[in-house]
Structures are given as structure tokens and as C-alpha cells.
Design a protein around this motif. Sequence first.
Motif, PDB file in Angstrom:
ATOM      1  N   ALA A   9      -5.464   0.935  -4.715  1.00 38.72           N
ATOM      2  CA  ALA A   9      -5.007  -0.449  -4.654  1.00 38.72           C
ATOM      3  C   ALA A   9      -4.515  -0.814  -3.274  1.00 38.72           C
ATOM      4  O   ALA A   9      -4.313  -1.979  -2.976  1.00 38.72           O
ATOM      5  CB  ALA A   9      -3.889  -0.679  -5.670  1.00 38.72           C
ATOM      6  N   ARG A  16      -1.024  -5.533   0.774  1.00 40.76           N
ATOM      7  CA  ARG A  16      -0.529  -6.237  -0.419  1.00 40.76           C
ATOM      8  C   ARG A  16      -0.438  -7.726  -0.141  1.00 40.76           C
ATOM      9  O   ARG A  16      -0.748  -8.546  -1.002  1.00 40.76           O
ATOM     10  CB  ARG A  16       0.844  -5.673  -0.812  1.00 40.76           C
ATOM     11  CG  ARG A  16       0.765  -4.273  -1.413  1.00 40.76           C
ATOM     12  CD  ARG A  16       2.076  -3.951  -2.139  1.00 40.76           C
ATOM     13  NE  ARG A  16       3.232  -4.034  -1.258  1.00 40.76           N
ATOM     14  CZ  ARG A  16       3.673  -3.016  -0.524  1.00 40.76           C
ATOM     15  NH1 ARG A  16       3.028  -1.855  -0.536  1.00 40.76           N
ATOM     16  NH2 ARG A  16       4.737  -3.148   0.240  1.00 40.76           N
ATOM     17  N   GLY A  19      -3.664  -9.431  -0.747  1.00 38.44           N
ATOM     18  CA  GLY A  19      -4.280  -9.320  -2.053  1.00 38.44           C
ATOM     19  C   GLY A  19      -4.659 -10.621  -2.695  1.00 38.44           C
ATOM     20  O   GLY A  19      -5.631 -10.686  -3.423  1.00 38.44           O
ATOM     21  N   LEU A  41      -9.850  -2.461  -2.231  1.00 39.35           N
ATOM     22  CA  LEU A  41      -9.465  -3.442  -3.252  1.00 39.35           C
ATOM     23  C   LEU A  41     -10.686  -4.119  -3.848  1.00 39.35           C
ATOM     24  O   LEU A  41     -10.781  -4.322  -5.066  1.00 39.35           O
ATOM     25  CB  LEU A  41      -8.527  -4.489  -2.648  1.00 39.35           C
ATOM     26  CG  LEU A  41      -7.118  -4.025  -2.277  1.00 39.35           C
ATOM     27  CD1 LEU A  41      -6.366  -5.143  -1.565  1.00 39.35           C
ATOM     28  CD2 LEU A  41      -6.355  -3.577  -3.514  1.00 39.35           C
ATOM     29  N   ARG A  46      -9.517  -5.135  -7.683  1.00 42.92           N
ATOM     30  CA  ARG A  46      -8.490  -6.099  -7.303  1.00 42.92           C
ATOM     31  C   ARG A  46      -8.898  -6.801  -6.010  1.00 42.92           C
ATOM     32  O   ARG A  46      -8.220  -6.729  -4.990  1.00 42.92           O
ATOM     33  CB  ARG A  46      -7.147  -5.397  -7.110  1.00 42.92           C
ATOM     34  CG  ARG A  46      -6.565  -4.803  -8.388  1.00 42.92           C
ATOM     35  CD  ARG A  46      -5.277  -4.066  -8.090  1.00 42.92           C
ATOM     36  NE  ARG A  46      -4.320  -4.913  -7.396  1.00 42.92           N
ATOM     37  CZ  ARG A  46      -3.234  -4.462  -6.779  1.00 42.92           C
ATOM     38  NH1 ARG A  46      -2.996  -3.159  -6.752  1.00 42.92           N
ATOM     39  NH2 ARG A  46      -2.398  -5.284  -6.176  1.00 42.92           N
TER      40      ARG A  46
END
Length: 326
Positions: A9, A16, A19, A41, A46
Motif C-alpha cells: 500500500a 499516502r 492516494g 498502489l 488502491r
Amino acid sequence: MAPSGRDPAGSSAETRAAGAPAPPRGVAELRDDVLIDLLTLHLYGRPPAEPSLTALVEELARRGERRAMPLLLRACRIFADETAGQAAPELLAALGALGRIGVAEAGEPLAGLVSEGRFGPAGTAAAVAALADLRHRGAAGLIPGLAAHPEAGVRKAACRLAAALGRPEDLEAVLPLATDPDRTVARAAALTLGRLGHRPAKGALEELLVRSTPSDLPLVVEALLPVADEDTAVVLGRVAERSDEAGRLAIAEALGQLGQLPAAVAVLGRLARDVKPSVRLAVAAALALHEPDERTGAVLGALARDQDAAVRAAAEEALKAYEAGW
């Protein structure tokens, strides 16, 4: 596990933050680790909204980032299916990146995917092109089947792979393609046969040379060299008269590699009067590859008085070697 050592991830704060919305900077400005995390990702469920998977792949390929190889192979598996005969852009980007990055270890798993029939025709052709870029000799066993494929694009890619591997054993598979009903396949086969040193291909290659566009000319010249003779030098001279600067450069370089053929030296003598200094410089470099004699020495002597300093220097250097050999 991500190739960068982070979890799939992505664990960096920068990743992050990327994302959901677009990243704060352009793809080209992101660090290698961040690019790899963002690609991870995309491939593990994700995906960020931006940048796209293809943009990430192309940037990693531009940087030659070898750590991306396992992710690129995963992308090949995920996007293997074709719709209406079209390969997914993500697949084509991943295959192109594998060839450009050039990690030899990618050859075996990629050849395995081709052998298993995991791709449609367009994907197979692109995968074989990547194997050619990788010069993966383990893919040689695929060539006979690829050469007999019903899709022209795959047969053409088989020629490219055979040319890259340079194995005389592949002549048998490529020879029938020289008369393929698809003209692009027949052309690719002729180029491959020339590179493999198959002398009967010389006539077809000389015809291609005469008809070549400026962008194609260097490729045809390169394929001709292993099968060239005195007649080829004459054809090169005729083609040089209507070629652009890049074509004349390619021809001058080829004539240097042909050796001490009278026709080659005669054409180089004409090119020594070219309006472009770059071509005259290429002539000096080509003549430096020849054995010293009066004809080549005379051309170099004229170039040693050239108005361009780089041409003069190259010719003078070659003349010094000639004088040592006389």
C-alpha cells in the motif's frame, strides 16, 4: 512486498498523500521511491487518481529504474486481455518499459507469458519486441511458432527477435517470411536475413535501399553490411545523391566498414566534397578504417585542408596513421 521495501500500500507520507488527489508535483519531479510506491498502489488495488499507471511506467522507463521490473511484469499479467483486437495501453506501456530498462532477468518470465499464450496478437507482438530489446536468448525457441502466426504483427515481431539474437539457426524460420503476403513482414524478413548474413537477401535489400525513406535508410544500410559487395557500394553512392544529411552520414559510415572496395573509396571521395561538415567528418572517419593507399590518402589530404577544424583534425590524424603504414 513493494520493490522499494515498503508494504504494497506504500508507507511514506508522500505516497499516502497521493492516494486520493493528484500529487502536489509533476511525475517527473517525484523521487524514484515515490514513483514505485504509486505504481504499487495501482497494481495492488488502491490506485491513486493521478498520476496514471501509464504515466508512472513511462517515467520509470525514462529513468531506467531497474527496481520496477517485478511491478512491470505484474502489470503485464493484469492487463493481458485484449478488447476488439486492441491491447490495453497499460500493457503496451509495461512491455515497452521492460525493453527500455533492459533488466535481463525479465526475459525468462516474459518469454514464459508469451509461451503460455497469455496475450492477444497485439500484446504478443509487443512482448516479443521487448524480448528482442532484452536480447533474451531463451526466447529463441519461440521463433518458429511466432513466424507461423496468423497475425502479421506477430510474424514481423518474430523477425525482429531473430535479428536481435543473431542466430544462423533461425534462418529456416525466417526465410519463408521473405515472400510473406504482408509487405511489412516481407521487409522485416529481408532486414533480418541481411543481419544474419544470408547473401541471397542482398538483392531485396538493395531494392529496399533505393526505395527507403530518409528515416528508414540507416536500418537498411545496417542490414546490408553483412552481405554487401562492390555492387552495393555503387548503389549506396546513387542513394547518397538524393539522401538527407542523416542518410549520407549512414552511408559514409557503411562505406568505411565495406573495406578496400574501389567503388566504396570512389563514393567516399564524392562525399568528401559534401556541403555538410558532419558528412565530411564521417568520410574522414570512414577512410581511417581503410588500408592506406594512394586513393584514400589523396582524399584525406584534401580533407586535411578543409575549412572545418574538426574535419581537418580527423583527416590529419588518419594521415598520420597512413604515413606510419606506408
